[in-house]
Design an enzyme around this catalytic site. Sequence first.
Site, PDB file in Angstrom:
ATOM      1  N   HIS A 148      69.988  53.985  47.386  1.00 36.88           N
ATOM      2  CA  HIS A 148      71.423  53.739  47.266  1.00 36.88           C
ATOM      3  C   HIS A 148      71.724  52.345  47.789  1.00 36.88           C
ATOM      4  O   HIS A 148      70.868  51.688  48.372  1.00 36.88           O
ATOM      5  CB  HIS A 148      72.243  54.808  47.997  1.00 36.88           C
ATOM      6  CG  HIS A 148      71.882  54.983  49.435  1.00 36.88           C
ATOM      7  ND1 HIS A 148      70.788  55.716  49.854  1.00 36.88           N
ATOM      8  CD2 HIS A 148      72.454  54.506  50.556  1.00 36.88           C
ATOM      9  CE1 HIS A 148      70.715  55.693  51.169  1.00 36.88           C
ATOM     10  NE2 HIS A 148      71.717  54.957  51.622  1.00 36.88           N
ATOM     11  N   HIS A 156      73.515  51.011  50.171  1.00 40.21           N
ATOM     12  CA  HIS A 156      73.940  50.696  51.536  1.00 40.21           C
ATOM     13  C   HIS A 156      73.093  49.538  52.042  1.00 40.21           C
ATOM     14  O   HIS A 156      71.920  49.394  51.675  1.00 40.21           O
ATOM     15  CB  HIS A 156      73.774  51.898  52.452  1.00 40.21           C
ATOM     16  CG  HIS A 156      74.734  53.005  52.164  1.00 40.21           C
ATOM     17  ND1 HIS A 156      74.643  54.225  52.761  1.00 40.21           N
ATOM     18  CD2 HIS A 156      75.813  53.069  51.341  1.00 40.21           C
ATOM     19  CE1 HIS A 156      75.617  55.012  52.339  1.00 40.21           C
ATOM     20  NE2 HIS A 156      76.338  54.328  51.466  1.00 40.21           N
ATOM     21  N   ASP A 170      71.479  48.805  54.692  1.00 40.96           N
ATOM     22  CA  ASP A 170      70.187  49.070  55.330  1.00 40.96           C
ATOM     23  C   ASP A 170      69.111  49.482  54.337  1.00 40.96           C
ATOM     24  O   ASP A 170      67.937  49.560  54.685  1.00 40.96           O
ATOM     25  CB  ASP A 170      70.323  50.115  56.443  1.00 40.96           C
ATOM     26  CG  ASP A 170      70.835  51.457  55.948  1.00 40.96           C
ATOM     27  OD1 ASP A 170      71.592  51.488  54.954  1.00 40.96           O
ATOM     28  OD2 ASP A 170      70.494  52.478  56.580  1.00 40.96           O
ATOM     29  N   HIS A 171      69.481  49.731  53.102  1.00 38.18           N
ATOM     30  CA  HIS A 171      68.515  50.115  52.078  1.00 38.18           C
ATOM     31  C   HIS A 171      68.235  49.019  51.062  1.00 38.18           C
ATOM     32  O   HIS A 171      67.222  49.071  50.370  1.00 38.18           O
ATOM     33  CB  HIS A 171      68.989  51.362  51.328  1.00 38.18           C
ATOM     34  CG  HIS A 171      68.862  52.605  52.132  1.00 38.18           C
ATOM     35  ND1 HIS A 171      67.888  53.539  51.915  1.00 38.18           N
ATOM     36  CD2 HIS A 171      69.587  53.051  53.192  1.00 38.18           C
ATOM     37  CE1 HIS A 171      68.008  54.514  52.796  1.00 38.18           C
ATOM     38  NE2 HIS A 171      69.037  54.239  53.579  1.00 38.18           N
TER      39      HIS A 171
END
Length: 84
Positions: free
Chosen positions: A9, A11, A13-14
């Site tokens: 996804h 976000h 942090d990804h």
Amino acid sequence: KIEKIFITHMHADHCLGLPGLIAHINHNRSEDKIANDTPLDIYGPPGVFHLLQSTLALTQTFIQMPVIVHELCYDTEGTGATEG
């Protein structure tokens, strides 16, 4: 040798480390004389292509290996993911 990357996804942090990871893989392939014609496949949600295109252009990062981005969309009928 990394040939496929999966982003679950969008976000931060990804996905925000992805441009740097691609640049690192590209550098290592050219340093190690690995054939740069082997594509790097990236699978992720809609928007991942735009993220990469924008970030790599703005940072003037030039990638010599082929990168194929597969944006996956979830089927609203519940039958699974489709490539869009």
